[in-house]
Design a protein around this motif. Structure first.
Motif, PDB file in Angstrom:
ATOM      1  N   SER A   3       0.843  -1.197   0.000  1.00 33.06           N
ATOM      2  CA  SER A   3       0.000   0.000   0.000  1.00 33.06           C
ATOM      3  C   SER A   3       0.880   1.250   0.000  1.00 33.06           C
ATOM      4  CB  SER A   3      -0.916   0.008   1.217  1.00 33.06           C
ATOM      5  OG  SER A   3      -0.172   0.252   2.394  1.00 33.06           O
ATOM      6  N   ASN A   4       0.331   2.323  -0.573  1.00 31.59           N
ATOM      7  CA  ASN A   4       1.048   3.601  -0.582  1.00 31.59           C
ATOM      8  C   ASN A   4       1.343   4.058   0.829  1.00 31.59           C
ATOM      9  OD1 ASN A   4       1.026   3.724  -3.343  1.00 31.59           O
ATOM     10  ND2 ASN A   4      -0.806   4.981  -3.455  1.00 31.59           N
ATOM     11  N   GLU A   5       0.456   3.745   1.750  1.00 28.88           N
ATOM     12  CA  GLU A   5       0.625   4.135   3.143  1.00 28.88           C
ATOM     13  C   GLU A   5       1.903   3.528   3.739  1.00 28.88           C
ATOM     14  OE1 GLU A   5      -2.243   4.337   7.040  1.00 28.88           O
ATOM     15  OE2 GLU A   5      -2.461   2.633   5.694  1.00 28.88           O
ATOM     16  N   LEU A   6       2.181   2.264   3.425  1.00 29.88           N
ATOM     17  CA  LEU A   6       3.397   1.619   3.931  1.00 29.88           C
ATOM     18  C   LEU A   6       4.648   2.154   3.238  1.00 29.88           C
ATOM     19  CD1 LEU A   6       2.364  -2.143   4.224  1.00 29.88           C
ATOM     20  CD2 LEU A   6       2.918  -0.575   6.080  1.00 29.88           C
ATOM     21  N   ILE A   7       4.552   2.414   1.969  1.00 21.25           N
ATOM     22  CA  ILE A   7       5.720   2.801   1.169  1.00 21.25           C
ATOM     23  C   ILE A   7       6.125   4.256   1.372  1.00 21.25           C
ATOM     24  CG2 ILE A   7       6.546   3.098  -1.202  1.00 21.25           C
ATOM     25  CD1 ILE A   7       4.778   0.693  -1.932  1.00 21.25           C
ATOM     26  N   THR A  10       9.243   5.424   3.253  1.00 19.52           N
ATOM     27  CA  THR A  10      10.538   4.822   2.940  1.00 19.52           C
ATOM     28  C   THR A  10      11.111   5.251   1.586  1.00 19.52           C
ATOM     29  OG1 THR A  10       9.492   2.876   1.958  1.00 19.52           O
ATOM     30  CG2 THR A  10      10.012   2.766   4.306  1.00 19.52           C
ATOM     31  N   LEU A  11      10.339   5.957   0.795  1.00 15.16           N
ATOM     32  CA  LEU A  11      10.786   6.282  -0.564  1.00 15.16           C
ATOM     33  C   LEU A  11      12.069   7.100  -0.602  1.00 15.16           C
ATOM     34  CD1 LEU A  11       7.482   6.965  -2.507  1.00 15.16           C
ATOM     35  CD2 LEU A  11       8.936   4.929  -2.543  1.00 15.16           C
ATOM     36  N   LYS A  12      12.189   8.082   0.260  1.00 12.38           N
ATOM     37  CA  LYS A  12      13.404   8.907   0.282  1.00 12.38           C
ATOM     38  C   LYS A  12      14.617   8.031   0.588  1.00 12.38           C
ATOM     39  CE  LYS A  12      15.309  13.018   2.525  1.00 12.38           C
ATOM     40  NZ  LYS A  12      15.023  14.077   3.510  1.00 12.38           N
ATOM     41  N   THR A  13      14.469   7.144   1.559  1.00 21.04           N
ATOM     42  CA  THR A  13      15.568   6.251   1.931  1.00 21.04           C
ATOM     43  C   THR A  13      15.905   5.308   0.787  1.00 21.04           C
ATOM     44  OG1 THR A  13      14.838   6.383   4.225  1.00 21.04           O
ATOM     45  CG2 THR A  13      16.349   4.593   3.669  1.00 21.04           C
ATOM     46  N   ILE A  14      14.907   4.778   0.112  1.00 22.25           N
ATOM     47  CA  ILE A  14      15.117   3.875  -1.022  1.00 22.25           C
ATOM     48  C   ILE A  14      15.879   4.591  -2.136  1.00 22.25           C
ATOM     49  CG2 ILE A  14      13.919   2.696  -2.914  1.00 22.25           C
ATOM     50  CD1 ILE A  14      11.742   1.945  -0.808  1.00 22.25           C
ATOM     51  N   LEU A  30      15.957   4.987 -11.853  1.00 20.27           N
ATOM     52  CA  LEU A  30      15.659   4.761 -10.436  1.00 20.27           C
ATOM     53  C   LEU A  30      14.373   3.950 -10.277  1.00 20.27           C
ATOM     54  CD1 LEU A  30      16.522   8.293  -9.048  1.00 20.27           C
ATOM     55  CD2 LEU A  30      17.503   6.162  -8.194  1.00 20.27           C
ATOM     56  N   SER A  31      13.323   4.369 -10.968  1.00 20.38           N
ATOM     57  CA  SER A  31      12.046   3.668 -10.828  1.00 20.38           C
ATOM     58  C   SER A  31      12.127   2.242 -11.357  1.00 20.38           C
ATOM     59  CB  SER A  31      10.917   4.438 -11.511  1.00 20.38           C
ATOM     60  OG  SER A  31      11.136   4.556 -12.889  1.00 20.38           O
ATOM     61  N   LYS A  32      12.885   2.039 -12.421  1.00 19.60           N
ATOM     62  CA  LYS A  32      13.045   0.704 -13.002  1.00 19.60           C
ATOM     63  C   LYS A  32      13.786  -0.232 -12.040  1.00 19.60           C
ATOM     64  CE  LYS A  32      15.607  -1.153 -16.737  1.00 19.60           C
ATOM     65  NZ  LYS A  32      16.376  -0.927 -17.926  1.00 19.60           N
ATOM     66  N   VAL A  33      14.863   0.257 -11.426  1.00 18.69           N
ATOM     67  CA  VAL A  33      15.647  -0.560 -10.498  1.00 18.69           C
ATOM     68  C   VAL A  33      14.817  -0.908  -9.256  1.00 18.69           C
ATOM     69  CG1 VAL A  33      17.684  -0.602  -9.000  1.00 18.69           C
ATOM     70  CG2 VAL A  33      17.882   0.252 -11.338  1.00 18.69           C
ATOM     71  N   VAL A  34      14.067   0.048  -8.738  1.00 25.42           N
ATOM     72  CA  VAL A  34      13.220  -0.218  -7.572  1.00 25.42           C
ATOM     73  C   VAL A  34      12.214  -1.314  -7.909  1.00 25.42           C
ATOM     74  CG1 VAL A  34      11.411   0.728  -6.078  1.00 25.42           C
ATOM     75  CG2 VAL A  34      13.497   2.045  -6.499  1.00 25.42           C
ATOM     76  N   LYS A  35      11.586  -1.189  -9.056  1.00 23.75           N
ATOM     77  CA  LYS A  35      10.587  -2.178  -9.483  1.00 23.75           C
ATOM     78  C   LYS A  35      11.217  -3.569  -9.628  1.00 23.75           C
ATOM     79  CE  LYS A  35       7.078  -2.965 -12.968  1.00 23.75           C
ATOM     80  NZ  LYS A  35       6.475  -2.564 -14.212  1.00 23.75           N
ATOM     81  N   ARG A  37      14.154  -4.731  -8.257  1.00 24.33           N
ATOM     82  CA  ARG A  37      14.676  -5.258  -6.992  1.00 24.33           C
ATOM     83  C   ARG A  37      13.581  -5.739  -6.053  1.00 24.33           C
ATOM     84  NH1 ARG A  37      19.514  -2.079  -4.075  1.00 24.33           N
ATOM     85  NH2 ARG A  37      20.961  -2.024  -5.799  1.00 24.33           N
ATOM     86  N   THR A  38      12.431  -5.087  -6.137  1.00 22.64           N
ATOM     87  CA  THR A  38      11.331  -5.450  -5.239  1.00 22.64           C
ATOM     88  C   THR A  38      10.350  -6.408  -5.900  1.00 22.64           C
ATOM     89  OG1 THR A  38       9.948  -3.548  -5.865  1.00 22.64           O
ATOM     90  CG2 THR A  38      11.495  -3.246  -4.009  1.00 22.64           C
ATOM     91  N   LYS A  39      10.718  -6.898  -7.080  1.00 25.56           N
ATOM     92  CA  LYS A  39       9.854  -7.836  -7.815  1.00 25.56           C
ATOM     93  C   LYS A  39       8.444  -7.274  -7.965  1.00 25.56           C
ATOM     94  CE  LYS A  39      12.493 -11.930  -6.613  1.00 25.56           C
ATOM     95  NZ  LYS A  39      13.528 -11.621  -5.694  1.00 25.56           N
ATOM     96  N   ASP A  40       8.370  -6.020  -8.394  1.00 28.55           N
ATOM     97  CA  ASP A  40       7.119  -5.299  -8.658  1.00 28.55           C
ATOM     98  C   ASP A  40       6.284  -4.983  -7.422  1.00 28.55           C
ATOM     99  OD1 ASP A  40       7.764  -5.345 -11.365  1.00 28.55           O
ATOM    100  OD2 ASP A  40       6.549  -7.111 -11.770  1.00 28.55           O
ATOM    101  N   LYS A  41       6.834  -5.152  -6.234  1.00 26.51           N
ATOM    102  CA  LYS A  41       6.080  -4.844  -5.022  1.00 26.51           C
ATOM    103  C   LYS A  41       6.106  -3.354  -4.700  1.00 26.51           C
ATOM    104  CE  LYS A  41       6.369  -9.338  -2.843  1.00 26.51           C
ATOM    105  NZ  LYS A  41       6.793 -10.077  -1.647  1.00 26.51           N
TER     106      LYS A  41
END
Length: 115
Positions: A3-7, A10-14, A30-35, A37-41
């Motif tokens: 959920s956006n609420e959980l994320i 942490t976005l700044k840290t990520i 950046l957005s591609k690597v995050v996607k 590494r987190t397996k689209d989570k």
């Protein structure tokens, strides 16, 4: 996907973590690597990513350079020395938070994270 609420918290840290691992990155990268590494989570939308990058730039935690790639200009972000220090602090803070949350959620089996 989380959920956006959980994320949200942490976005700044990520983003700072990824920038600390490389010389420089551009937004889509950046957005591609995050996607990946987190397996689209965790999927960083432009609406979430760019305000954070602009805030990091305003706070002098990142520098911006422009490079021509093909026939277009690409904007790259890189951590400043202050940004590198801040990234370490944010990373340690997140690990401490995860340990605390884990201990709270599993009071009988406190899991230790290593940083």
């Amino acid at each position: 996907m989380f959920s956006n609420e959980l994320i949200r918290g942490t976005l700044k840290t990520i983003i700072m973590q990824l920038l600390s691992e490389t010389d420089k990155m551009y937004g889509y990268e950046l957005s591609k690597v995050v996607k990946e590494r987190t397996k689209d989570k965790i999927v960083l939308t432009e609406g979430a990513l760019y305000p954070i990058l602009h805030k990091l730039e305003k706070d002098r935690l990142v520098t911006v350079t422009f490079e021509m790639v093909g026939n277009r200009t690409r904007k790259y972000y890189a951590l400043t020395e202050s940004g590198k220090n801040s990234s370490k602090v944010k990373r340690n803070e997140l690990f401490d938070f995860m340990e605390t949350l884990s201990a709270f959620m599993n009071p009988k089996t406190s899991v230790q994270c290593t940083h």
